[in-house]
Design an enzyme around this catalytic site. Structure first.
Site, mmCIF file in Angstrom:
data_model
loop_
_atom_site.group_PDB
_atom_site.id
_atom_site.type_symbol
_atom_site.label_atom_id
_atom_site.label_comp_id
_atom_site.label_asym_id
_atom_site.label_seq_id
_atom_site.Cartn_x
_atom_site.Cartn_y
_atom_site.Cartn_z
ATOM 1 N N ASP A 46 0.843 -1.190 0.000
ATOM 2 C CA ASP A 46 0.000 0.000 0.000
ATOM 3 C C ASP A 46 0.880 1.242 0.000
ATOM 4 O O ASP A 46 1.673 1.451 0.917
ATOM 5 C CB ASP A 46 -0.922 -0.011 1.225
ATOM 6 C CG ASP A 46 -2.065 0.977 1.070
ATOM 7 O OD1 ASP A 46 -2.290 1.468 -0.049
ATOM 8 O OD2 ASP A 46 -2.730 1.253 2.079
ATOM 9 N N THR A 60 -9.068 -5.950 3.904
ATOM 10 C CA THR A 60 -8.984 -4.998 2.797
ATOM 11 C C THR A 60 -9.940 -5.496 1.722
ATOM 12 O O THR A 60 -9.937 -6.692 1.397
ATOM 13 C CB THR A 60 -7.547 -4.926 2.235
ATOM 14 O OG1 THR A 60 -6.656 -4.582 3.295
ATOM 15 C CG2 THR A 60 -7.440 -3.892 1.125
ATOM 16 N N GLU A 84 -9.194 3.956 -2.306
ATOM 17 C CA GLU A 84 -7.923 3.788 -3.006
ATOM 18 C C GLU A 84 -8.144 3.137 -4.368
ATOM 19 O O GLU A 84 -9.217 2.597 -4.659
ATOM 20 C CB GLU A 84 -6.960 2.910 -2.180
ATOM 21 C CG GLU A 84 -6.702 3.483 -0.785
ATOM 22 C CD GLU A 84 -5.434 2.961 -0.134
ATOM 23 O OE1 GLU A 84 -4.639 2.288 -0.822
ATOM 24 O OE2 GLU A 84 -5.253 3.236 1.062
ATOM 25 N N GLU A 125 -9.898 12.555 7.282
ATOM 26 C CA GLU A 125 -9.734 13.871 6.645
ATOM 27 C C GLU A 125 -11.031 14.670 6.736
ATOM 28 O O GLU A 125 -11.015 15.861 7.037
ATOM 29 C CB GLU A 125 -9.371 13.703 5.165
ATOM 30 C CG GLU A 125 -7.945 13.316 4.906
ATOM 31 C CD GLU A 125 -7.672 13.229 3.417
ATOM 32 O OE1 GLU A 125 -7.798 14.246 2.723
ATOM 33 O OE2 GLU A 125 -7.359 12.121 2.944
ATOM 34 N N ASP A 141 -9.064 0.300 1.808
ATOM 35 C CA ASP A 141 -8.084 0.003 2.852
ATOM 36 C C ASP A 141 -8.716 0.400 4.192
ATOM 37 O O ASP A 141 -8.380 1.426 4.777
ATOM 38 C CB ASP A 141 -6.799 0.799 2.566
ATOM 39 C CG ASP A 141 -5.739 0.569 3.628
ATOM 40 O OD1 ASP A 141 -5.721 -0.528 4.211
ATOM 41 O OD2 ASP A 141 -4.934 1.491 3.866
ATOM 42 N N ARG A 152 -8.480 3.645 13.131
ATOM 43 C CA ARG A 152 -7.604 4.791 13.439
ATOM 44 C C ARG A 152 -7.064 4.769 14.860
ATOM 45 O O ARG A 152 -5.938 5.212 15.097
ATOM 46 C CB ARG A 152 -8.363 6.099 13.191
ATOM 47 C CG ARG A 152 -8.812 6.321 11.769
ATOM 48 C CD ARG A 152 -7.664 6.354 10.785
ATOM 49 N NE ARG A 152 -8.138 6.693 9.440
ATOM 50 C CZ ARG A 152 -7.406 6.518 8.345
ATOM 51 N NH1 ARG A 152 -6.189 6.001 8.411
ATOM 52 N NH2 ARG A 152 -7.891 6.839 7.166
ATOM 53 N N HIS A 167 -3.821 14.044 0.938
ATOM 54 C CA HIS A 167 -4.059 13.150 2.074
ATOM 55 C C HIS A 167 -2.934 13.294 3.100
ATOM 56 O O HIS A 167 -3.177 13.420 4.298
ATOM 57 C CB HIS A 167 -4.152 11.706 1.568
ATOM 58 C CG HIS A 167 -4.263 10.674 2.656
ATOM 59 N ND1 HIS A 167 -5.405 10.514 3.415
ATOM 60 C CD2 HIS A 167 -3.376 9.748 3.112
ATOM 61 C CE1 HIS A 167 -5.213 9.522 4.289
ATOM 62 N NE2 HIS A 167 -3.999 9.047 4.123
ATOM 63 N N GLU A 185 -10.573 3.936 3.522
ATOM 64 C CA GLU A 185 -9.715 4.739 2.651
ATOM 65 C C GLU A 185 -10.039 4.373 1.216
ATOM 66 O O GLU A 185 -9.941 3.202 0.828
ATOM 67 C CB GLU A 185 -8.224 4.515 2.959
ATOM 68 C CG GLU A 185 -7.815 5.137 4.286
ATOM 69 C CD GLU A 185 -6.315 5.120 4.539
ATOM 70 O OE1 GLU A 185 -5.590 4.338 3.888
ATOM 71 O OE2 GLU A 185 -5.867 5.901 5.408
ATOM 72 N N GLN A 191 -4.372 2.226 14.797
ATOM 73 C CA GLN A 191 -3.306 2.689 13.896
ATOM 74 C C GLN A 191 -2.468 3.794 14.550
ATOM 75 O O GLN A 191 -1.239 3.742 14.546
ATOM 76 C CB GLN A 191 -3.921 3.203 12.590
ATOM 77 C CG GLN A 191 -2.883 3.699 11.587
ATOM 78 C CD GLN A 191 -3.507 4.475 10.422
ATOM 79 O OE1 GLN A 191 -4.725 4.457 10.218
ATOM 80 N NE2 GLN A 191 -2.676 5.137 9.661
ATOM 81 N N LYS A 203 -4.568 -1.917 10.050
ATOM 82 C CA LYS A 203 -4.914 -2.064 8.640
ATOM 83 C C LYS A 203 -5.168 -3.516 8.232
ATOM 84 O O LYS A 203 -5.860 -3.765 7.240
ATOM 85 C CB LYS A 203 -3.754 -1.551 7.766
ATOM 86 C CG LYS A 203 -3.384 -0.097 7.992
ATOM 87 C CD LYS A 203 -4.360 0.828 7.303
ATOM 88 C CE LYS A 203 -3.835 2.260 7.289
ATOM 89 N NZ LYS A 203 -4.683 3.127 6.491
HETATM 90 CA CA CA Z 1 -3.967 3.225 2.816
#
Ligand code: CA
Length: 436
Positions: free
Chosen positions: A140, A263, A208, A379, A240, A244, A147, A206, A247, A259
């Protein structure tokens, strides 16, 4: 150079009527590969057209392919497309060319349409989609400067402009769209105070974009940037999912349990050939550092980028109960990424690391400059400070149990037929009961 041929002709229409609608993701110009099964039948390779799947095994039985196209179809009859990916883009292009001919309205083969429809087409509604490949490695990247700025609260470190930063992800927990995502357990808490262990409180997604590796390289043999595109077989959507709390607490070295719990990927691999009309110059702005020589080429500069709109929508349990449509919460575009997929792949192999057919490379969160292009909740909510408000008045800082996140991708260009990526969706389920 990305070549356009008759398979991209915007005037081409299919005798499969659902492939001709303006909203379909799968017109005759797309023809993505996937792995499907029907109840009681083995999983095998297929190609999407409208709301149907071309069963490549059945098509081979009818003797519809010859030469390189036949070799490609034969490599796609198993439960994973790795043998096809290993053959590479010339084979994929030959099979694409033949399929475009077979499915073309008014084409030389259109007299066989009734036979093909009954013998070779499988309605998507009758099929279960699987992972398109056996994914042995997942990496990844983090290639959106927007971001990185928003997550880090300022300018990224100089290394961001010097190389595409990445970490080695977890391949074993990649699942196809539709697989529920169980809220993970872990340690979290504000720095400086005692951590808790329990269900993740700050579940995020996320948005992606991913690439499946084609032939790949032998250990010790880097892939020059001028050859990188030959090793990118096709593309998919990637969620993904991110815990948080876990993480941010654990990341002394990099992401790990925050993570690796799951996925999600969309099940159709949109080939590099199908994406040819949607190439754009590599997205590097004035005044930004130019890439080092091993990540630079005229072709990459001129057409290394991809213009694909990527969206995320959210459906809460209350919205579901009220019969409301999912609310779109992100609209981003891959063209804003600081590094191209070719640069990611070449950088990945630049130390001699071997990439294999079916390996998955993800771009990182595809956030752009606009307010609505913040491509994860961290975000959108400024790391928990400004909750998202949904059309029905509900608010979300983070995902709650029962929330469903769905991604879509759409490539559009004047003079070309829009193509899409299908759906990448998952619903958050409660954590398992903690056993101490
Ligand atoms: Ca990611």
């Amino acid at each position: 150079m990305a070549q356009l041929d008759q398979t991209h002709d915007p005037n081409r229409r299919s005798w499969v009527e659902t492939a001709n609608g303006a909203d379909t993701d799968f017109p005759i110009q797309n023809l993505p590969f996937g792995v499907f099964s029907r109840a009681g039948e083995p999983a095998r390779g297929g190609v999407a057209i409208g709301d149907q799947i071309v069963d490549l095994t059945a098509a081979l039985r009818l003797g519809l392919f010859s030469g390189v196209a036949r070799e490609a179809a034969e490599a796609a009859t198993g439960p994973a497309l790795n043998p096809l990916l290993a053959l590479g883009r010339r084979h994929a292009a030959a099979l694409r060319g033949r399929l475009s001919e077979l499915l073309l309205a008014g084409g030389t083969e259109s007299g066989r349409a009734p036979e093909l429809a009954s013998e070779v087409l499988v309605p998507m509604r009758d099929a279960t989609m699987h992972l398109p490949a056996r994914i042995e490695a997942f990496s990844d990247f983090s290639c959106s400067i927007y971001h990185t700025r928003r997550m880090g609260g300022g300018n990224p470190r100089p290394v961001f402009e010097q190389l595409p930063v990445a970490y080695n992800g977890r391949a074993s927990s990649i699942r196809p769209s539709g697989t529920p995502v169980r809220r993970p357990l872990g340690q979290f808490g504000p720095s400086g105070s005692a951590p808790q262990y329990g269900p993740e409180p700050s579940m995020d997604f996320e948005l992606e974009f991913g690439a499946f590796v084609g032939p790949g390289n032998a250990l010790g043999e880097p892939i020059p940037i001028t050859e990188a595109e030959a090793h990118i077989f096709g593309y998919c959507l990637v969620n993904d999912w991110s815990a948080r709390g876990i993480q941010f607490f654990e990341s002394a070295l990099g992401p790990f349990l925050g993570k690796s719990f799951l996925t999600s990927v969309s099940p159709w691999v949109v080939t590099a050939e199908a994406m040819a009309p949607f190439r754009v110059p590599a997205p590097r702005g004035e005044g930004q550092r130019q890439p080092p020589a091993y990540l630079d080429s005229p072709q990459n500069r001129d057409e290394g980028g991809l213009d694909i709109e990527l969206t995320a929508s959210l459906l809460t349990p209350r919205m579901r109960a009220e019969g409301a449509a999912p609310a779109r919460i992100v609209r981003a575009n891959f063209k804003h990424m600081f590094w191209t997929m070719a640069q990611m792949l070449t950088h990945h192999a630049s130390n001699g690391c071997n990439l294999s057919p079916g390996d998955l490379i993800a771009s990182g969160t595809v956030s752009g400059p606009e307010e609505d292009s913040k491509a994860c909740l961290a975000e959108i909510n400024s790391r928990g400070e400004t909750p998202l408000t949904l059309p029905n008045g509900e608010t979300r800082n983070w995902l709650e149990n029962g929330d469903e996140v769905s991604f879509a991708g759409r490539a559009h260009r004047e003079g070309a037929v829009d193509i899409g990526f299908g759906i990448c969706t998952g619903r958050v389920e409660p954590a398992t009961v903690v056993r101490q």
